[in-house]
Enzyme design. Structure first.
Site, PDB file in Angstrom:
ATOM      1  CB  CYS A  68      90.165  10.190  -4.159  1.00 49.23           C
ATOM      2  SG  CYS A  68      88.766  10.674  -3.127  1.00 49.23           S
ATOM      3  CD  GLU A  86      91.803   2.881  -5.296  1.00 53.51           C
ATOM      4  OE1 GLU A  86      91.785   3.432  -6.411  1.00 53.51           O
ATOM      5  OE2 GLU A  86      91.722   3.505  -4.220  1.00 53.51           O
ATOM      6  CG  HIS A 137      88.772   5.562  -4.435  1.00 56.86           C
ATOM      7  ND1 HIS A 137      90.002   5.768  -3.863  1.00 56.86           N
ATOM      8  CD2 HIS A 137      87.938   6.460  -3.864  1.00 56.86           C
ATOM      9  CE1 HIS A 137      89.927   6.733  -2.981  1.00 56.86           C
ATOM     10  NE2 HIS A 137      88.681   7.176  -2.946  1.00 56.86           N
TER      11      HIS A 137
END
Lengths: 206, 253
Positions: free
Chosen positions: A77, A182, A180
Site C-alpha cells: 500500500c 495480510e 493489503h
C-alpha cells in the site's frame, strides 16, 4: 526465513506480522537499520498519508544497500508508493526511487467513491510474475487507498476503480502490492508465501 | 471490478456474542472467535465487533476478545464500542483491529475523527450513525440509541466525511433486529450525499433484503448479525444469490 518489517510509525503492524507467521516465516519488527542484520527480506508496510514515509528517511540508504545486495523488498500500500520516486500526496517528499514515476490521486469521476475501499479483482496478471504465480483467475484482494502508483514496465497486475491502475508491481526482487495481502484472505496469504519463497530462493541476507 | 461487501457483525457483551431486537433484549449467540473464524471460512468479506454495552457501562471494548477474534482472521476487522479517545483507539488497534468505529464520541467531539484519521489514516476510521425515521427525515441517536442528538443523519454523515471518516456504518434503529429489510430510503439518502463507502445495517432477514439494499439502497456494503449467527443464510449461499442477480461479489477467493 526472517522477514524484517520496517516500523516507521505508519499504522499498525499486528496484521502483517500475523500473516507472515501464518505462512511459516519469522517476522520481526525493525525500527532502524542496525536491526536489519540477518533478515532474508524487508517489508515496508503502511497505511495513511505519504508524508508518514518521512519515517523511512533514516533507513533509506540501508534499504537501498540491501536491495542492491539482492535482498527481496516488498512494499504494501503506502509502502508500495514509497518504492517510486514520490507521490502527489506529499509533493515535497522523495520515495526510494527504485521504480520510475510518481504516484497520483485516483482520477475522480461522478459517482465514484474515493477512497477505493473493498475487494477488487486482480486483472491483466502477468504470467511471468513470481509473486502471483498459481493465483486463480478472478482472484480478489482487499484495497483501501486514494492514491495509485504509475503504470510502467514493473506492473504485473492491474485493478480498475473508474480507471485501471497497477495493483501489483515487480522488478527483480523488488515488489509492491497496492492492496493489503495480510487482509486478503487465502489469496493474500498465497502472495505472501510467494514472497517468502522468493527470499528463500534468493539465499541472501542483510 | 470492485465488489459489494457482505459484513458479519458480532455484537459482544461480556465476551460473548449477543443479538437483540431494537438494541434491547439481548440474547446470547455464541463465542466471538469461533463465529468470526466460521464466517472467514464461509467467505464473509469483513467482520465488525461491536462492544454493545461499552458506552453505557463505561467500558472499553475487551482487548482479549479482539485478540481472539483477530488471531486467525485474514480479512478486515473493525471494532467499535466505547472508543472515546486516541488511547482507547490505540488499545483496539494494538489488539489487532484494522479500523475503529466511532459513534457517541464522534458526535461529542468530531475532531476525534480528524485526529484518528491523521494518525491512522481515513481508511481506519469508520463513523457509525444510528438513525431513526421522523417523518421525511432521519434523526441521529447516540449512546446505543438511547439519546436523541437533534442531528440529521444525512447532514451528520456529510460532516463526518468532511472530518476525515473513511466509511459510514449506517444503522436503522427502526429496522434493527426486526428482519423486515434494510431501510433503503435512509441508505440511499446517505450514500448519495457522501463520497465515501456506506455500510447498511439493521433489518436483514432474507436474501432479497440484501439485493434491495445493494440496488435501491445504493449501499457499498451490507451488514447483518443474527441471520448469520443462527445459520439461516450461510454466507456462501447469500453471495451466490447476489452474484446471480448481477451484484458484483467476491466468491470463493
Amino acid at each position: 526465513m526472517t522477514i524484517a518489517i520496517v516500523d516507521y510509525g505508519a499504522g499498525n503492524l499486528v496484521s502483517v506480522i500475523k500473516a507472515f507467521a501464518a505462512v511459516g516465516a519469522s517476522p520481526r519488527i525493525v525500527t532502524d537499520a542496525t536491526q536489519f542484520a540477518g533478515a532474508h527480506a524487508l517489508v515496508i508496510p503502511g497505511v495513511g498519508h505519504f508524508e508518514a514515509t518521512a519515517g523511512l528517511d533514516a533507513t533509506r540508504d540501508a534499504i537501498r544497500a540491501a536491495t542492491d545486495a539482492g535482498v527481496p523488498l516488498l512494499g504494501i500500500c503506502l509502502g508500495m508508493h514509497w518504492l517510486f520516486e514520490g507521490s502527489d500526496e506529499a509533493p515535497g517528499r522523495s520515495g526510494l526511487g527504485a521504480l520510475r514515476g510518481r504516484c497520483a490521486h485516483l482520477p475522480r469521476e461522478a459517482g465514484l467513491k474515493i477512497p477505493h475501499v473493498g475487494w477488487n479483482t486482480l486483472d491483466d496478471v502477468d504470467s511471468g510474475s513470481r509473486l502471483l504465480a498459481g493465483l486463480p483467475q478472478g482472484a480478489t484482494a482487499y484495497f483501501t487507498h486514494s492514491y495509485v502508483a504509475p503504470d510502467g514496465p514493473a506492473t504485473v497486475a492491474r485493478t480498475s476503480h473508474g480507471t485501471p491502475f497497477p495493483s501489483v508491481v515487480e522488478r527483480g526482487r523488488i515488489a509492491g502490492t497496492q492492496f493489503h495481502p495480510e487482509k486478503s484472505g487465502a489469496a493474500g496469504l498465497q502472495i505472501l508465501a510467494a514472497f517468502v519463497a522468493m527470499a528463500r530462493d534468493a539465499g541472501v541476507s542483510c | 471490478m470492485l465488489t459489494r461487501r457482505v459484513i458479519a457483525c458480532l455484537d459482544v457483551r461480556d465476551g460473548m456474542v449477543v443479538k437483540g431486537v431494537g438494541f434491547a433484549d439481548l440474547a446470547t449467540a455464541g463465542d466471538p472467535a469461533a463465529l468470526a473464524h466460521r464466517y472467514g471460512r464461509e467467505g464473509i468479506d469483513e467482520v465488525i465487533v461491536l462492544d454493545v454495552t461499552a458506552t453505557l457501562d463505561g467500558r472499553r471494548a475487551l482487548a482479549q476478545t479482539i485478540r481472539q477474534v483477530a488471531a486467525e482472521l485474514f480479512i478486515p476487522l473493525t471494532v467499535g464500542g466505547g472508543i472515546r479517545s486516541m488511547d482507547d483507539a490505540r488499545a483496539v488497534f494494538d489488539a489487532g483491529a484494522d479500523k475503529v468505529a466511532l459513534n457517541s464520541a464522534a458526535l461529542r467531539q468530531p475532531d476525534l475523527i480528524a485526529r484518528l484519521a491523521e494518525r491512522y489514516g481515513s481508511q481506519a476510521v469508520v463513523v457509525a450513525i444510528d438513525a431513526r425515521r421522523d417523518g421525511a427525515r432521519y434523526r441521529v441517536f447516540s449512546r446505543s440509541a438511547t439519546t436523541e442528538t437533534g442531528r440529521d443523519a444525512v447532514e451528520w454523515a456529510r460532516e463526518a466525511s468532511d472530518c476525515g471518516a473513511g466509511e459510514i456504518l449506517l444503522t436503522s434503529i427502526d429496522r434493527d433486529g426486526t428482519r423486515s429489510g434494510f431501510d433503503c430510503t435512509l441508505t440511499a439518502a446517505v450514500s448519495d450525499a457522501v463520497g465515501i463507502p456506506v455500510i447498511a445495517s439493521g433489518g436483514a432477514g432474507t436474501l432479497d433484503h440484501f439485493l434491495d439494499v445493494f440496488t435501491d439502497g445504493r449501499a457499498d456494503a451490507a451488514l447483518a448479525a443474527s441471520i448469520f449467527h443462527f445459520a439461516e443464510h450461510p454466507v456462501a449461499r447469500l453471495k451466490q444469490f447476489l452474484a446471480s442477480h448481477g451484484v458484483a461479489m467476491r466468491l470463493a477467493w
